[in-house]
Design an enzyme around this catalytic site. Structure first.
Site, mmCIF file in Angstrom:
data_model
loop_
_atom_site.group_PDB
_atom_site.id
_atom_site.type_symbol
_atom_site.label_atom_id
_atom_site.label_comp_id
_atom_site.label_asym_id
_atom_site.label_seq_id
_atom_site.Cartn_x
_atom_site.Cartn_y
_atom_site.Cartn_z
ATOM 1 C CG ASN A 105 -1.825 1.147 1.328
ATOM 2 O OD1 ASN A 105 -1.770 2.058 0.482
ATOM 3 N ND2 ASN A 105 -2.678 1.161 2.335
ATOM 4 N NE ARG A 110 -6.180 1.484 -0.185
ATOM 5 C CZ ARG A 110 -6.270 2.570 0.549
ATOM 6 N NH1 ARG A 110 -5.236 2.988 1.242
ATOM 7 N NH2 ARG A 110 -7.391 3.230 0.605
ATOM 8 C CG HIS A 145 -13.353 3.276 2.924
ATOM 9 N ND1 HIS A 145 -14.057 4.293 3.536
ATOM 10 C CD2 HIS A 145 -12.056 3.503 3.198
ATOM 11 C CE1 HIS A 145 -13.222 5.110 4.143
ATOM 12 N NE2 HIS A 145 -11.991 4.648 3.947
ATOM 13 C CG LEU A 182 -17.905 4.124 11.379
ATOM 14 C CD1 LEU A 182 -18.761 4.121 12.642
ATOM 15 C CD2 LEU A 182 -18.397 5.186 10.399
ATOM 16 N NE ARG A 197 -10.344 12.214 4.188
ATOM 17 C CZ ARG A 197 -10.273 10.957 3.776
ATOM 18 N NH1 ARG A 197 -11.099 10.514 2.853
ATOM 19 N NH2 ARG A 197 -9.385 10.129 4.286
ATOM 20 C CD GLU A 225 -8.975 -1.252 4.170
ATOM 21 O OE1 GLU A 225 -9.208 -0.575 3.167
ATOM 22 O OE2 GLU A 225 -8.685 -0.766 5.281
#
Ligand code: ADP
Length: 592
Positions: free
Chosen positions: A7, A63, A152, A181, A213, A360
């Site tokens: 990643n 990724r 996501h 989250l 954000r 992930e």
């Protein structure tokens, strides 16, 4: 098989080496400060490989944040893939260049192993038009490529899969709201195995309140700030870095600090928490409504997995829609990679609430292994042509409904056999009555079934004035209502009206030669007609009762200007047909 999962960010390279079948990482590390003191993506990859030297690396999974319109699933990386990822840079100007730098460095360092790109957007690639479209001038939207993509996806797909396993039901039957989250946050409506709504849009700025954000904000506020003299870059920084929990609380973006300060009486921190949870609750309700029902809510990532009080604030008082939150279970819920699911709804709750630990890296590792397994040698080109059948509007009835519409003593009368063995068109016809209009003379197909199901096209829907979901045959739960009128009675169905998903029937031996299995979604190219066309999202249905045939509705047939002799073939993307080379097969295997 060992997959190195990379990643690559602009200043960090996170790496895990894992066997996707086992999951437990053999190596997990992060190289920081890329771009400083001579550290490059190249040297970071070298550091990772040095640490991994004791193990073999069979494949690398990368990724990639944005796959744009091009990538519907993970993809083996070659020059063309790299170029396509590069073409998506304007959509993710911070992320895709860093992802690409990682890919290029790793491909140079490991030129002889396959590299696969796994996209955050891919899980949402088939968002329905209604969900992906911004309601602005379509010419402007098209010119600038403005649409909703969602992010996501790797996490939402992974946790939904685990949730379905925990519930002991196929994902294809469930309506799930997944809440990721973490520092970034998004909600996703996963309807019968597909993402049909998600809170992030063109960029990861839309939707929920996040660490730094803003999420949803009136675009008028941005215009006001621009008019007040803020520069575009300042506005960007405000929305991406100085908003969200950090902006509201003034205490940084770590929820643990915010929760502690709130408990001590800090009003800004209290407001941050309530704005955050209020927004999440709104999305849960909205998505349940959009899906027409709900089976489970899944919470994941840093806040979802760990914060007992945020989970309580988000899921309390949902009894009205069948979710009974259990305080004790919530307080006790702990998830780990070894035990990734904890239930926090009560024993009698119809809608289940689950905390699921996301992973992930493992998901990227698995998708990488799967894409490689799907690759086939150049000689395996499939040459079976698929006959196409145009399926006009029709209906299936259960015995009670048939009796109601045609009389207690009536039996369905065979008009003629249709192509799938055992099925026939009946003499009997009914009229469909919708709120806007009616369609008369819709033919019944026999034999009678256990459930009523009325299949119409999009054009029919607008004529009737109804909004029918696209469904696989048999999936009528939560579909649209319709009134049926027969010679002996009228029947109001509260559900049963669908727009049938295009599908291809095949026998097991055909499935074997195509290399697909029941439930896969494939693309079929229609060739040989007046207009070549590729149909995506074609569901594969395998049974020894079926013969090879693709079914599309009248709208689709019209779009392809189909005539009788037309045939489809499986589409392989990245294939140079002239050379017969097969690089990437575009088969979507929905999770679960
Ligand atoms: P990222 O998107 O960076 O992967 P994470 O999934 O690690 O983010 O989530 C980070 C968020 O989770 C932070 O706001 C952090 O405060 C919060 N978090 C982590 N552990 C806890 C905890 N025990 N209690 C409350 N919040 C937590």
């Amino acid at each position: 098989m060992n997959v190195l999962v990379l990643n690559a960010g602009s200043s960090t390279l996170k790496a895990q080496l894992l066997d996707p079948e086992k999951g437990e990482p053999l190596l997990s590390m992060s190289v920081e400060r890329i771009g400083e003191g001579g550290v490059t993506h190249e040297s970071a990859v070298a550091q990772v490989l040095e640490k991994a030297a004791a193990h073999t690396v069979d494949a690398v999974g990368h990724r990639v944040v944005h796959g744009g319109e091009r990538f519907m699933g993970a993809s083996v990386i070659d020059e063309a893939t790299e170029a396509a990822i590069e073409a998506c840079v304007p959509l993710a100007p911070l992320h895709n260049p860093a992802n690409l730098a990682g890919i290029r460095a790793a491909r140079r360092a490991l030129p002889n192993v396959p590299h696969v790109a796994v996209f955050d957007t891919a899980f949402h690639a088939r968002l329905p038009r209604r969900a992906k479209t911004y309601a602005i001038d379509t010419a402007v939207a098209e010119k600038h490529g403005l649409r909703r993509y969602g992010f996501h996806g790797t996490s939402h797909g992974y946790v939904a899969d685990l949730a379905a396993k925990h519930l002991g039901r196929p994902l294809a039957e469930l309506r799930i709201v997944s809440l990721h989250l973490g520092n970034g946050a998004s909600a996703c409506a996963i309807e019968l195995g597909h993402s049909t709504e998600t809170s992030m849009g063109l960029t990861p700025l839309e939707g929920l309140v996040m660490g730094t954000r803003a999420g949803d904000i009136d675009p008028g506020a941005l215009l006001m700030l621009l008019r007040a003299g803020l520069s575009v870059d300042e506005l960007d920084t405000l929305l991406s870095k100085k908003s969200g929990l950090a902006g509201l609380s003034g205490a940084g973006n770590d929820l643990r600090d915010i929760e502690r300060r709130a408990a001590e009486g800090d009003d800004r921190c209290r407001l941050a928490i309530t704005v955050y949870t209020h927004r999440v609750r709104k999305y849960v309700g909205a998505y349940a409504a959009a899906m027409g029902g709900l089976d489970a809510v899944v919470l994941t990532a840093g806040i979802g997995e760990n914060s007992v009080s945020m989970r309580q604030r988000i899921l309390q008082r949902f009894d009205f829609m069948g979710l009974a939150f259990d305080e004790d279970r919530n307080a006790d819920a702990r998830v780990s990679h070894a035990k990734p699911v904890a239930e926090i709804s009560g024993a009698s709750s119809r809608v289940r609430a689950l905390v699921v630990k996301t992973n992930e890296e493992l998901s990227i590792g698995r998708q990488t292994a799967e894409v490689i397994a799907q690759q086939r040698p150049a000689t395996a080109k499939v040459e079976l042509a698929i006959p196409i059948a145009v399926s006009a509007r029709h209906l299936h009835l259960d015995a009670a409904s048939f009796a109601h519409l045609f009389g207690a003593d009536a039996k369905p009368t065979r008009h003629r056999d249709i192509s799938q063995p055992g099925q026939y068109a009946c003499e009997e016809k009914v009229n469909l009555i919708g709120p806007r209009g009616r369609i008369d003379g819709v033919r019944l197909l026999g034999p009678l079934r256990s459930k009523n199901q009325v299949e119409v096209s999009r054009t029919d829907e607008f004529k009737l004035g109804v909004d029918a979901p696209i469904r696989d045959s048999g999936q009528v739960g939560g579909s649209a209502p319709i009134i049926l009128e027969g010679p002996k009675g009228t029947l109001t169905l509260s559900e049963g009206l669908i727009c049938a998903k295009r599908h291809v029937h095949m026998a097991p031996e055909d499935a074997k030669s195509f290399g697909v299995k029941d439930g896969d979604e494939i693309e079929v190219a229609i060739t040989g007609g007046p207009r070549d066309l590729v149909f995506g999202d074609v569901l594969v249905r395998v049974s020894d009762k079926y013969k090879l045939e693709m079914h599309i509705d009248t709208d689709e047939a019209n779009a392809a200007e189909l005539n009788a002799g037309t045939a489809g073939e499986l589409v392989y993307t990245g294939v140079d047909m002239a050379r017969g080379e097969l690089r990437e097969k575009r088969i979507h295997r929905p999770a679960g």
